[in-house]
Design a protein around this motif. Structure first.
Motif, short mmCIF file in Angstrom:
data_model
loop_
_atom_site.label_atom_id
_atom_site.label_comp_id
_atom_site.label_asym_id
_atom_site.label_seq_id
_atom_site.Cartn_x
_atom_site.Cartn_y
_atom_site.Cartn_z
N LYS A 5 0.84 -1.19 0.00
CA LYS A 5 0.00 0.00 0.00
C LYS A 5 0.88 1.24 0.00
CE LYS A 5 -3.65 2.37 2.60
NZ LYS A 5 -4.52 2.34 3.81
N VAL A 6 0.69 2.10 -1.00
CA VAL A 6 1.45 3.33 -1.12
C VAL A 6 0.49 4.51 -0.95
CG1 VAL A 6 2.93 4.74 -2.60
CG2 VAL A 6 3.07 2.24 -2.72
N VAL A 7 0.77 5.37 0.01
CA VAL A 7 -0.09 6.53 0.28
C VAL A 7 0.67 7.81 -0.04
CG1 VAL A 7 -1.39 7.78 2.03
CG2 VAL A 7 -1.34 5.27 2.08
N LEU A 8 0.08 8.67 -0.85
CA LEU A 8 0.64 9.98 -1.16
C LEU A 8 -0.23 11.05 -0.50
CD1 LEU A 8 1.69 8.11 -3.60
CD2 LEU A 8 2.14 10.28 -4.75
N VAL A 9 0.41 12.03 0.10
CA VAL A 9 -0.29 13.08 0.84
C VAL A 9 -0.55 14.28 -0.08
CG1 VAL A 9 -0.17 14.66 2.80
CG2 VAL A 9 0.77 12.35 3.00
N LEU A 10 -1.82 14.66 -0.20
CA LEU A 10 -2.19 15.81 -1.02
C LEU A 10 -2.30 17.07 -0.17
CD1 LEU A 10 -5.00 14.62 -3.48
CD2 LEU A 10 -2.54 14.82 -3.87
N GLN A 11 -1.81 18.18 -0.72
CA GLN A 11 -1.99 19.49 -0.12
C GLN A 11 -2.27 20.48 -1.24
OE1 GLN A 11 0.88 20.34 3.34
NE2 GLN A 11 2.07 18.87 2.18
N GLU A 12 -2.95 21.58 -0.91
CA GLU A 12 -3.20 22.60 -1.91
C GLU A 12 -1.87 23.14 -2.46
OE1 GLU A 12 -5.87 23.77 -3.32
OE2 GLU A 12 -7.50 22.95 -2.08
N GLY A 13 -1.81 23.33 -3.77
CA GLY A 13 -0.62 23.90 -4.38
C GLY A 13 0.48 22.91 -4.68
N ILE A 14 0.18 21.62 -4.65
CA ILE A 14 1.20 20.61 -4.95
C ILE A 14 1.67 20.73 -6.39
CG2 ILE A 14 0.51 18.87 -3.26
CD1 ILE A 14 -1.08 17.55 -5.57
N GLN A 15 2.84 20.19 -6.66
CA GLN A 15 3.35 20.09 -8.03
C GLN A 15 2.73 18.84 -8.64
OE1 GLN A 15 6.50 22.07 -8.92
NE2 GLN A 15 6.02 21.64 -11.06
#
Length: 322
Positions: A5-15
């Motif tokens: 399981k691979v989790v990526l964290v999203l935030q406003e303004g990501i590339q």
């Protein structure tokens, strides 16, 4: 073998590429692996409403931080052009400390390293980030050993990468670690990228980042070296140009530029050579002479030491046609 399981964290303004690049690598790996060994990738964030990337694309998390409670094998934090300017998000930091604590590995892409730093996850570790922000990362998190020229770094369970497309390099390295070089190479071929990039970030960053007033001792030396690059510059001559003693000049260079006079001259020669290799078809011997190197062999040795590639390899990667 088991699924990861691979989790990526999203935030406003990501590339956008910080997210899409690694996801595409893992998707390509899945196409070549049995279902029981697939990467299960998901995006998490404060909410599941669309978040805008720096290029205007919208990303939606599959689940919120509260919903992403199951242990992940790999946790990755993408960066963004302005994310390094914040002072951290307490909720993101708290979730990362818990999630990364139980993960087999965790890390960041580009300026996502700052998010890990605010969560206290870089202390005592060797890390990297985008070359443009490496100095700031080292200043904000002095307990981290920041390596500004690395494409990606592995330190125990922590993995960090340089900027933007380096997230692809990092993901390929993880696939290689999990499933071997053949699978990683197949993914790289499909994505039309190199499986293992040569050299470091110095290939992409300007080596000379600061300028000084021309009427200052240091500025006089900089201007003269730039205008007379084919000449020899022993430190005694540079000191005479500056009107200082050798010792005073050496101290001034270290204080203002963070390098010795010899290293500065070498950096000017490299930068000029890079420009010629990118923009002209001049022979390597001519480039070496025009930049003040004693021979093509010396230029090749300096390129290998500073950039990790030869002048020929550099030109093949960055030469452009008018």
């Amino acid at each position: 073998m088991t699924r990861r399981k691979v989790v990526l964290v999203l935030q406003e303004g990501i590339q956008a590429l910080d997210v899409a690049g690694p996801l595409d690598v893992f998707a390509e790996a899945n196409a070549r692996l049995p279902a029981c060994e697939h990467y299960d990738c998901c995006l998490t964030g404060h909410h599941t409403a669309p978040m805008q990337a720096s290029n205007g694309l919208l990303f939606s998390a599959h689940m919120t931080f509260e919903q992403a409670s199951d242990a992940a094998h790999t946790v990755l934090v993408p960066g963004g052009p302005s994310l390094f300017e914040s002072s951290g998000d307490r909720k993101v930091s708290a979730w990362l400390r818990e999630a990364c604590g139980g993960a087999a590995r965790y890390g960041s892409i580009c300026t996502g390293a700052f998010t890990l730093g605010w969560a206290g996850l870089l202390d005592g570790r060797t890390v990297t980030t985008h070359w443009q922000h490496a100095e700031q990362l080292a200043r904000l998190f002095p307990r981290a050993d920041v390596q500004p020229d690395r494409i990606h770094v592995r330190d125990g369970r922590l993995v960090t990468s340089a900027g933007v497309t380096a997230g692809i390099d990092l993901a390929l390295a993880l696939v290689r670690e999990d499933h071997g070089s053949a699978v990683a190479l197949a993914c790289a071929k499909r994505l039309v990228v190199v499986a293992q990039r040569q050299g470091g970030q110095s290939q992409f960053s300007p080596l000379l980042m600061s300028g000084t007033a021309h009427d200052s001792p240091l500025g006089s030396v900089q201007a003269y070296v730039t205008a007379h690059l084919t000449e020899a510059f022993p430190v005694q001559r540079l000191a005479a140009i500056a009107g200082l003693s050798v010792r005073s000049l050496a101290r001034l260079f270290v204080k203002e530029l963070g390098c010795t006079p010899h290293d500065y001259v070498e950096a000017v020669r490299i930068d000029h050579a890079r420009n010629l290799l990118e923009a002209t078809d001049d022979a390597i011997k001519a480039v070496a002479f025009d930049c003040g190197f004693t021979s093509p062999a010396q230029m090749r040795a300096v390129f290998r030491k500073k950039l990790g590639v030869s002048p020929v390899q550099y030109r093949s990667s960055f030469h452009y046609w008018s």
